[in-house]
Scaffold this motif. Structure first.
Motif, PDB file in Angstrom:
ATOM      1  N   PRO A  38     -49.503  -8.625  21.623  1.00 45.68           N
ATOM      2  CA  PRO A  38     -48.685  -7.905  20.614  1.00 45.68           C
ATOM      3  C   PRO A  38     -48.991  -6.406  20.560  1.00 45.68           C
ATOM      4  CG  PRO A  38     -49.390 -10.014  19.733  1.00 45.68           C
ATOM      5  CD  PRO A  38     -50.080  -9.854  21.067  1.00 45.68           C
ATOM      6  N   GLN A  39     -50.244  -6.027  20.820  1.00 48.43           N
ATOM      7  CA  GLN A  39     -50.586  -4.600  20.780  1.00 48.43           C
ATOM      8  C   GLN A  39     -50.033  -3.832  21.962  1.00 48.43           C
ATOM      9  OE1 GLN A  39     -52.628  -7.255  20.492  1.00 48.43           O
ATOM     10  NE2 GLN A  39     -54.632  -6.873  21.436  1.00 48.43           N
ATOM     11  N   ASP A  40     -49.407  -4.512  22.915  1.00 50.05           N
ATOM     12  CA  ASP A  40     -48.722  -3.822  24.014  1.00 50.05           C
ATOM     13  C   ASP A  40     -47.315  -3.388  23.606  1.00 50.05           C
ATOM     14  OD1 ASP A  40     -50.188  -6.215  26.236  1.00 50.05           O
ATOM     15  OD2 ASP A  40     -50.822  -4.130  25.936  1.00 50.05           O
ATOM     16  N   THR A  41     -46.876  -3.760  22.424  1.00 46.40           N
ATOM     17  CA  THR A  41     -45.550  -3.379  21.953  1.00 46.40           C
ATOM     18  C   THR A  41     -45.451  -1.864  21.834  1.00 46.40           C
ATOM     19  OG1 THR A  41     -45.201  -5.445  20.751  1.00 46.40           O
ATOM     20  CG2 THR A  41     -43.953  -3.520  20.006  1.00 46.40           C
ATOM     21  N   ALA A  42     -44.471  -1.289  22.529  1.00 45.28           N
ATOM     22  CA  ALA A  42     -44.316   0.170  22.562  1.00 45.28           C
ATOM     23  C   ALA A  42     -43.084   0.521  23.384  1.00 45.28           C
ATOM     24  CB  ALA A  42     -45.551   0.825  23.192  1.00 45.28           C
ATOM     25  N   MET A  43     -42.725   1.795  23.313  1.00 43.87           N
ATOM     26  CA  MET A  43     -41.761   2.345  24.264  1.00 43.87           C
ATOM     27  C   MET A  43     -42.558   2.805  25.481  1.00 43.87           C
ATOM     28  SD  MET A  43     -38.487   2.965  24.576  1.00 43.87           S
ATOM     29  CE  MET A  43     -37.707   3.333  22.999  1.00 43.87           C
ATOM     30  N   TYR A  44     -42.111   2.394  26.649  1.00 44.55           N
ATOM     31  CA  TYR A  44     -42.796   2.731  27.889  1.00 44.55           C
ATOM     32  C   TYR A  44     -41.984   3.771  28.661  1.00 44.55           C
ATOM     33  CZ  TYR A  44     -46.209  -0.968  27.276  1.00 44.55           C
ATOM     34  OH  TYR A  44     -47.244  -1.752  26.794  1.00 44.55           O
ATOM     35  N   TYR A  45     -42.687   4.801  29.124  1.00 47.52           N
ATOM     36  CA  TYR A  45     -42.054   5.907  29.835  1.00 47.52           C
ATOM     37  C   TYR A  45     -42.688   6.073  31.214  1.00 47.52           C
ATOM     38  CZ  TYR A  45     -40.655   7.304  25.104  1.00 47.52           C
ATOM     39  OH  TYR A  45     -40.144   7.335  23.830  1.00 47.52           O
ATOM     40  N   CYS A  46     -41.871   6.367  32.209  1.00 42.04           N
ATOM     41  CA  CYS A  46     -42.443   6.795  33.477  1.00 42.04           C
ATOM     42  C   CYS A  46     -42.392   8.318  33.551  1.00 42.04           C
ATOM     43  CB  CYS A  46     -41.745   6.152  34.674  1.00 42.04           C
ATOM     44  SG  CYS A  46     -40.054   6.666  34.957  1.00 42.04           S
ATOM     45  N   ALA A  47     -43.301   8.872  34.317  1.00 40.68           N
ATOM     46  CA  ALA A  47     -43.437  10.317  34.409  1.00 40.68           C
ATOM     47  C   ALA A  47     -43.828  10.714  35.819  1.00 40.68           C
ATOM     48  CB  ALA A  47     -44.482  10.806  33.415  1.00 40.68           C
ATOM     49  N   LEU A  48     -43.442  11.924  36.197  1.00 37.37           N
ATOM     50  CA  LEU A  48     -43.657  12.416  37.560  1.00 37.37           C
ATOM     51  C   LEU A  48     -44.257  13.814  37.521  1.00 37.37           C
ATOM     52  CD1 LEU A  48     -41.126  12.159  40.474  1.00 37.37           C
ATOM     53  CD2 LEU A  48     -42.075  14.369  39.887  1.00 37.37           C
ATOM     54  N   ASP A  49     -45.281  14.017  38.319  1.00 39.37           N
ATOM     55  CA  ASP A  49     -45.890  15.335  38.516  1.00 39.37           C
ATOM     56  C   ASP A  49     -45.528  15.778  39.928  1.00 39.37           C
ATOM     57  OD1 ASP A  49     -47.485  17.550  38.896  1.00 39.37           O
ATOM     58  OD2 ASP A  49     -49.335  16.591  38.218  1.00 39.37           O
ATOM     59  N   ARG A  50     -44.687  16.774  40.052  1.00 42.63           N
ATOM     60  CA  ARG A  50     -44.148  17.166  41.349  1.00 42.63           C
ATOM     61  C   ARG A  50     -45.156  17.859  42.249  1.00 42.63           C
ATOM     62  NH1 ARG A  50     -38.727  20.330  39.513  1.00 42.63           N
ATOM     63  NH2 ARG A  50     -38.326  19.139  37.605  1.00 42.63           N
ATOM     64  N   THR A  51     -46.077  18.565  41.673  1.00 47.19           N
ATOM     65  CA  THR A  51     -46.995  19.343  42.513  1.00 47.19           C
ATOM     66  C   THR A  51     -48.436  19.085  42.088  1.00 47.19           C
ATOM     67  OG1 THR A  51     -46.709  21.228  41.035  1.00 47.19           O
ATOM     68  CG2 THR A  51     -45.312  21.141  42.991  1.00 47.19           C
ATOM     69  N   PRO A  52     -48.886  17.862  42.295  1.00 46.74           N
ATOM     70  CA  PRO A  52     -50.219  17.534  41.814  1.00 46.74           C
ATOM     71  C   PRO A  52     -51.327  18.063  42.717  1.00 46.74           C
ATOM     72  CG  PRO A  52     -49.264  15.644  42.908  1.00 46.74           C
ATOM     73  CD  PRO A  52     -48.230  16.724  42.942  1.00 46.74           C
ATOM     74  N   SER A  53     -52.174  18.917  42.165  1.00 45.21           N
ATOM     75  CA  SER A  53     -53.403  19.264  42.875  1.00 45.21           C
ATOM     76  C   SER A  53     -54.407  18.136  42.669  1.00 45.21           C
ATOM     77  CB  SER A  53     -53.952  20.589  42.373  1.00 45.21           C
ATOM     78  OG  SER A  53     -54.140  20.543  40.975  1.00 45.21           O
ATOM     79  N   SER A  54     -54.250  17.440  41.581  1.00 46.55           N
ATOM     80  CA  SER A  54     -54.989  16.214  41.326  1.00 46.55           C
ATOM     81  C   SER A  54     -54.113  15.349  40.436  1.00 46.55           C
ATOM     82  CB  SER A  54     -56.324  16.497  40.640  1.00 46.55           C
ATOM     83  OG  SER A  54     -56.109  17.120  39.397  1.00 46.55           O
ATOM     84  N   CYS A  55     -54.380  14.071  40.383  1.00 46.67           N
ATOM     85  CA  CYS A  55     -53.562  13.138  39.607  1.00 46.67           C
ATOM     86  C   CYS A  55     -54.351  12.721  38.372  1.00 46.67           C
ATOM     87  CB  CYS A  55     -53.204  11.940  40.475  1.00 46.67           C
ATOM     88  SG  CYS A  55     -51.904  10.884  39.796  1.00 46.67           S
ATOM     89  N   THR A  56     -53.951  13.265  37.232  1.00 42.53           N
ATOM     90  CA  THR A  56     -54.650  12.962  35.979  1.00 42.53           C
ATOM     91  C   THR A  56     -53.625  12.497  34.961  1.00 42.53           C
ATOM     92  OG1 THR A  56     -54.433  15.172  35.018  1.00 42.53           O
ATOM     93  CG2 THR A  56     -56.261  14.822  36.547  1.00 42.53           C
ATOM     94  N   TRP A  57     -54.011  12.450  33.683  1.00 43.17           N
ATOM     95  CA  TRP A  57     -53.067  12.084  32.640  1.00 43.17           C
ATOM     96  C   TRP A  57     -52.279  13.300  32.132  1.00 43.17           C
ATOM     97  CZ3 TRP A  57     -52.276   7.266  32.993  1.00 43.17           C
ATOM     98  CH2 TRP A  57     -53.311   6.343  33.137  1.00 43.17           C
TER      99      TRP A  57
END
Length: 122
Positions: free
Chosen positions: A87-106
């Motif tokens: 139940p605690q997974d209930t949420a709106m889920y979004y995908c996101a894109l980083d076009r020029t990642p020097s590193s992949c973080t949040w």
């Protein structure tokens, strides 16, 4: 113009599964860092899972062992397989894109989808 369109959300009972998809147009996913975030009512947005351009995945502690992020370069799509939903997974889920990642973080994501709702009942 970069567009991200999520699908696959819905209502399930606790213990069930859902698979979210995010179709990307206007950019090649294999060149980017991509992630799934979620936001529950009254709470801030939090990172769920991310995958870098080498297909290395990182997960939030609260989904480890239950969720799997993947990308299909041929379809230019990001997916999130969600098992053992709570139940605690209930949420709106979004995908996101980083076009020029020097590193992949949040941080540092350039483009976002409109979201898909996941509701888990007990």
């Amino acid at each position: 113009q970069v567009q991200l369109v999520e699908s696959g959300g819905g209502s399930v009972q606790a213990g069930g599964s859902l698979r979210l998809s995010c179709v990307v147009s206007g950019y090649i996913v294999r060149s980017s860092c991509m992630a799934w975030f979620r936001q529950a009512p009254g709470k801030g947005r939090e990172g769920v899972a991310r995958i870098d351009k080498r297909s290395s995945a990182t997960y939030a502690d609260f989904v480890k062992g239950r969720f799997t992020i993947s990308q299909d370069n041929a379809k230019n799509t990001l997916s999130l397989q969600m098992n053992s939903l709570e139940p605690q997974d209930t949420a709106m889920y979004y995908c996101a894109l980083d076009r020029t990642p020097s590193s992949c973080t949040w941080l540092g994501f350039d483009d976002w989808g409109q979201g898909t709702q996941v509701t888990v009942s007990s």
